[in-house]
Design an enzyme around this catalytic site. Structure first.
Site, mmCIF file in Angstrom:
data_model
loop_
_atom_site.group_PDB
_atom_site.id
_atom_site.type_symbol
_atom_site.label_atom_id
_atom_site.label_comp_id
_atom_site.label_asym_id
_atom_site.label_seq_id
_atom_site.Cartn_x
_atom_site.Cartn_y
_atom_site.Cartn_z
ATOM 1 N N HIS A 93 0.858 -1.659 -0.216
ATOM 2 C CA HIS A 93 -0.282 -0.442 0.104
ATOM 3 C C HIS A 93 0.708 1.800 -0.381
ATOM 4 C CE1 HIS A 93 -4.017 2.605 1.130
ATOM 5 N NE2 HIS A 93 -2.850 3.214 1.454
ATOM 6 N N HIS B 244 1.339 5.558 -1.598
ATOM 7 C CA HIS B 244 1.296 6.384 -2.341
ATOM 8 C C HIS B 244 2.950 7.145 -2.920
ATOM 9 C CE1 HIS B 244 -2.843 6.758 -0.598
ATOM 10 N NE2 HIS B 244 -2.073 6.395 0.253
ATOM 11 N N LEU B 245 2.353 7.403 -4.426
ATOM 12 C CA LEU B 245 3.475 7.605 -5.100
ATOM 13 C C LEU B 245 3.452 8.780 -5.563
ATOM 14 C CD1 LEU B 245 5.290 4.624 -6.829
ATOM 15 C CD2 LEU B 245 6.047 6.091 -5.274
ATOM 16 N N ASN C 39 -5.265 6.941 -5.769
ATOM 17 C CA ASN C 39 -6.386 8.732 -5.197
ATOM 18 C C ASN C 39 -5.361 9.809 -6.035
ATOM 19 O OD1 ASN C 39 -3.927 7.989 -3.486
ATOM 20 N ND2 ASN C 39 -4.871 9.080 -2.050
ATOM 21 N N LYS D 288 -9.255 -0.205 -5.644
ATOM 22 C CA LYS D 288 -9.333 -0.301 -4.471
ATOM 23 C C LYS D 288 -11.160 0.706 -3.886
ATOM 24 C CE LYS D 288 -8.350 1.396 -0.249
ATOM 25 N NZ LYS D 288 -6.468 2.454 -0.121
ATOM 26 N N HIS E 21 -10.662 0.816 1.814
ATOM 27 C CA HIS E 21 -9.846 1.886 2.756
ATOM 28 C C HIS E 21 -11.532 1.730 3.688
ATOM 29 C CE1 HIS E 21 -8.495 5.963 4.546
ATOM 30 N NE2 HIS E 21 -10.160 5.949 5.216
ATOM 31 N N HIS F 285 -4.254 -0.914 5.661
ATOM 32 C CA HIS F 285 -3.913 -0.180 7.202
ATOM 33 C C HIS F 285 -4.958 0.508 8.026
ATOM 34 C CE1 HIS F 285 -7.049 3.014 4.952
ATOM 35 N NE2 HIS F 285 -5.636 2.885 4.555
ATOM 36 N N LEU G 295 -4.661 9.105 8.311
ATOM 37 C CA LEU G 295 -6.189 8.491 8.014
ATOM 38 C C LEU G 295 -5.827 6.735 7.564
ATOM 39 C CD1 LEU G 295 -8.306 11.500 7.186
ATOM 40 C CD2 LEU G 295 -7.822 10.234 9.492
ATOM 41 N N ASP H 196 1.181 2.341 3.767
ATOM 42 C CA ASP H 196 0.873 4.121 3.075
ATOM 43 C C ASP H 196 1.514 4.458 3.553
ATOM 44 O OD1 ASP H 196 -1.439 5.531 3.570
ATOM 45 O OD2 ASP H 196 -2.138 5.093 5.037
ATOM 46 N N HIS I 197 3.161 14.352 1.807
ATOM 47 C CA HIS I 197 2.267 16.005 1.189
ATOM 48 C C HIS I 197 3.658 16.509 2.301
ATOM 49 C CE1 HIS I 197 -2.385 14.684 1.004
ATOM 50 N NE2 HIS I 197 -1.233 13.546 2.477
ATOM 51 N N ALA J 53 -3.347 14.312 5.842
ATOM 52 C CA ALA J 53 -3.491 13.426 6.181
ATOM 53 C C ALA J 53 -2.417 12.244 5.793
ATOM 54 C CB ALA J 53 -5.011 12.875 6.673
HETATM 55 C C1 NCD Z 1 -3.458 8.924 2.189
HETATM 56 C C2 NCD Z 1 -3.219 10.004 0.886
HETATM 57 O O1 NCD Z 1 -2.184 11.154 1.685
HETATM 58 O O2 NCD Z 1 -3.583 9.857 0.072
HETATM 59 N N1 NCD Z 1 -3.665 9.368 3.566
HETATM 60 C C3 NCD Z 1 -3.450 8.725 4.607
HETATM 61 O O3 NCD Z 1 -3.962 9.442 5.612
HETATM 62 N N2 NCD Z 1 -2.896 7.603 5.020
HETATM 63 C C4 NCD Z 1 -4.592 8.353 1.875
HETATM 64 C C5 NCD Z 1 -5.291 6.906 2.816
HETATM 65 O O4 NCD Z 1 -4.724 6.184 3.178
HETATM 66 O O5 NCD Z 1 -5.693 6.896 3.357
HETATM 67 ZN ZN ZN Z 2 -3.075 4.315 1.895
#
Ligand code: NCD
Ligand code: ZN
Length: 346
Positions: free
Chosen positions: A14, A16-17, A42, A100, A137, A175, A220, A248, A252, A264
C-alpha cells in the site's frame, strides 16, 4: 557488536507515489529497499480506467532512476461508474493487481469514491469471478460516527455485508488500526487479508495529541488507543499469513501538513525497514520480519516472493535518518519514530 538479518527483498502492499515532481522525489525512497509496491490510485483526477493505470505505470517507470529495479503493481480506483469489462481486461493483461474502494469522502482525494454500494455490485461480482482483490479504505464517512470508531463500524456496516453477499471476493483491509479489525481478519477465511503500516506499530493517539498537536503524526485512519497499537504489533509480528506490510507512505509537503486544516498522511518510505527491524526485535520476533515484509503479501496476491534480498544491520551508533526529503513542490518530512533506531539497511 553488530547483528544483522537478511530477508527476501520486501514489497510494500500500500503506497502513495503521487505524480510529477512529487513522484520523482519519493519513488527512489521506495525503490531503494522494495522490489514492488501496490500503487494507490488516488491521484487528482483518480486512476479509474485500465488506460489511465497503464499511463500512470509508464510515468512511474519513466521517473525511476537509472540502475534501480522496481515494479509498480497498479490499482484502479472504484467509482459508481466503473465498467466491469474494463476491470476484467486490465486484470487479464496483467496490468492491474487490485481495485481500491474508498468510501466517498473518507480520506485524501476520495471525493469520487463509492456512496451507493449497490451500484458497484456488478464490478465486485466480476472481481470475485476472476480472483482480483478488492483493497478497502475501511472507514465509514458518516459524520455522526466518531472518527475513532469509523473502522470498527465499517466492518459491521460495509465490509461484512459485502463479503457475505459476494462469496469468493478476495479482500484486503488496508492499514488496519484496531484490535477489532485484527480480530475480524483472524475470524475469517484466507480470502481476507490485512495490511498494517509502520507508523501504526509505533504511535498511538497520544503521540498526535498530547503535549501539543503533531501534524506529522496525523494520518487516516487516525492512530487509536495504546491497546490497539499493541494488538497491531501482535498481529504483524505473529507470522500469520493474513497480515502483511503496507506502509501507506503518503507524502504531503510540509506546507500542506502544517496548516489550520492539514493533510492526512505519514511519510515512511525512507526509514520503514529499519523501523520494522526495531519493532520486530523489540517483540522478540525478528524471525517473522521476512513473513510480514516479504512473504505473506506475495502469497496473498498469488505472486512469487522476490528473488533478491535485503540485509539490515544493527549498529552500536543510532542511525541518522534524514529529517526530510526535498521535492520541487517543497520539503516532505520523514516520519520520526521519537526514539533512537540502531538498524540500517546494509
Ligand atoms: C493518504 C493520502 O495522503 O493519500 N493519507 C493517509 O492519511 N493515509 C490516503 C489514505 O490512504 O487514506
Ligand atoms: Zn493510503
Amino acid at each position: 557488536m553488530s547483528t544483522s538479518i537478511t530477508i527476501p527483498r520486501p514489497d510494500d502492499w500500500h503506497l502513495h507515489l503521487r505524480d510529477g515532481a512529487m513522484l520523482a522525489a519519493v519513488l527512489p525512497e521506495t525503490a531503494r529497499d522494495f522490489g514492488r509496491a501496490i500503487i494507490m490510485p488516488n491521484l487528482v483526477p483518480p486512476v479509474v480506467t485500465g488506460a489511465q493505470a497503464g499511463a500512470y505505470r509508464d510515468r512511474i517507470l519513466a521517473a525511476l532512476p537509472e540502475g534501480m529495479a522496481f515494479e509498480p503493481l497498479m490499482t484502479l480506483y472504484l467509482t459508481e461508474d466503473t465498467d466491469p469489462t474494463d476491470v476484467a481486461a486490465a486484470h487479464a493483461s496483467g496490468l492491474v493487481k487490485a481495485v481500491k474502494l474508498y468510501p466517498a469522502g473518507a480520506t485524501t482525494n476520495s471525493a469520487s469514491g463509492v456512496t451507493n454500494f449497490d451500484k458497484v455490485r456488478p464490478v465486485l461480482e466480476t472481481m470475485a469471478e476472476i480472483g482480483l482483490p478488492l483493497c478497502t479504505h475501511g472507514e465509514v464517512t458518516d459524520n455522526h460516527i466518531d472518527i475513532f470508531d469509523r473502522e470498527a463500524v465499517f466492518i459491521d456496516r460495509v465490509l461484512d455485508p459485502i463479503r457475505r453477499s459476494t462469496p469468493g471476493l478476495r479482500v484486503v483491509m488496508e492499514h488496519i488500526t484496531t484490535a477489532n479489525a485484527a480480530d475480524y481478519v483472524r475470524s475469517q477465511d484466507s480470502d481476507l487479508g490485512a495490511t498494517i503500516t509502520t507508523h501504526h506499530l509505533i504511535i498511538n493517539r497520544n503521540h498526535i495529541l498530547a503535549g501539543g498537536i503533531k501534524p506529522h503524526y496525523y494520518c487516516l485512519p487516525v492512530a487509536k488507543r495504546e491497546e490497539h497499537r499493541l494488538a497491531l504489533r501482535a498481529a504483524a509480528t505473529s507470522g500469520d499469513a493474513r497480515f502483511f506490510l503496507g506502509t501507506d507512505s503518503a507524502p504531503h509537503t510540509d506546507e500542506n501538513k502544517l496548516q489550520a486544516c492539514g493533510c492526512a498522511g505519514c511519510f515512511t518510505a525512507t526509514n520503514t525497514m529499519p523501523l520494522l527491524a526495531h519493532v520486530f526485535e523489540e517483540e522478540g520476533k525478528l524471525d517473522n520480519l521476512a513473513k510480514f515484509a516479504s512473504e505473506n503479501g506475495p502469497n496473498f496476491y498469488r505472486l512469487p516472493v522476490n528473488a533478491g534480498s535485503l540485509t539490515l544491520v544493527k549498529n552500536e551508533a543510532a542511525t541518522a535518518f534524514p529529517s526530510h526529503i526535498t521535492s520541487e513542490d517543497g520539503p516532505v518530512t520523514v516520519f520520526d519514530p521519537g526514539f533512537p533506531v540502531h538498524w540500517k539497511v546494509a
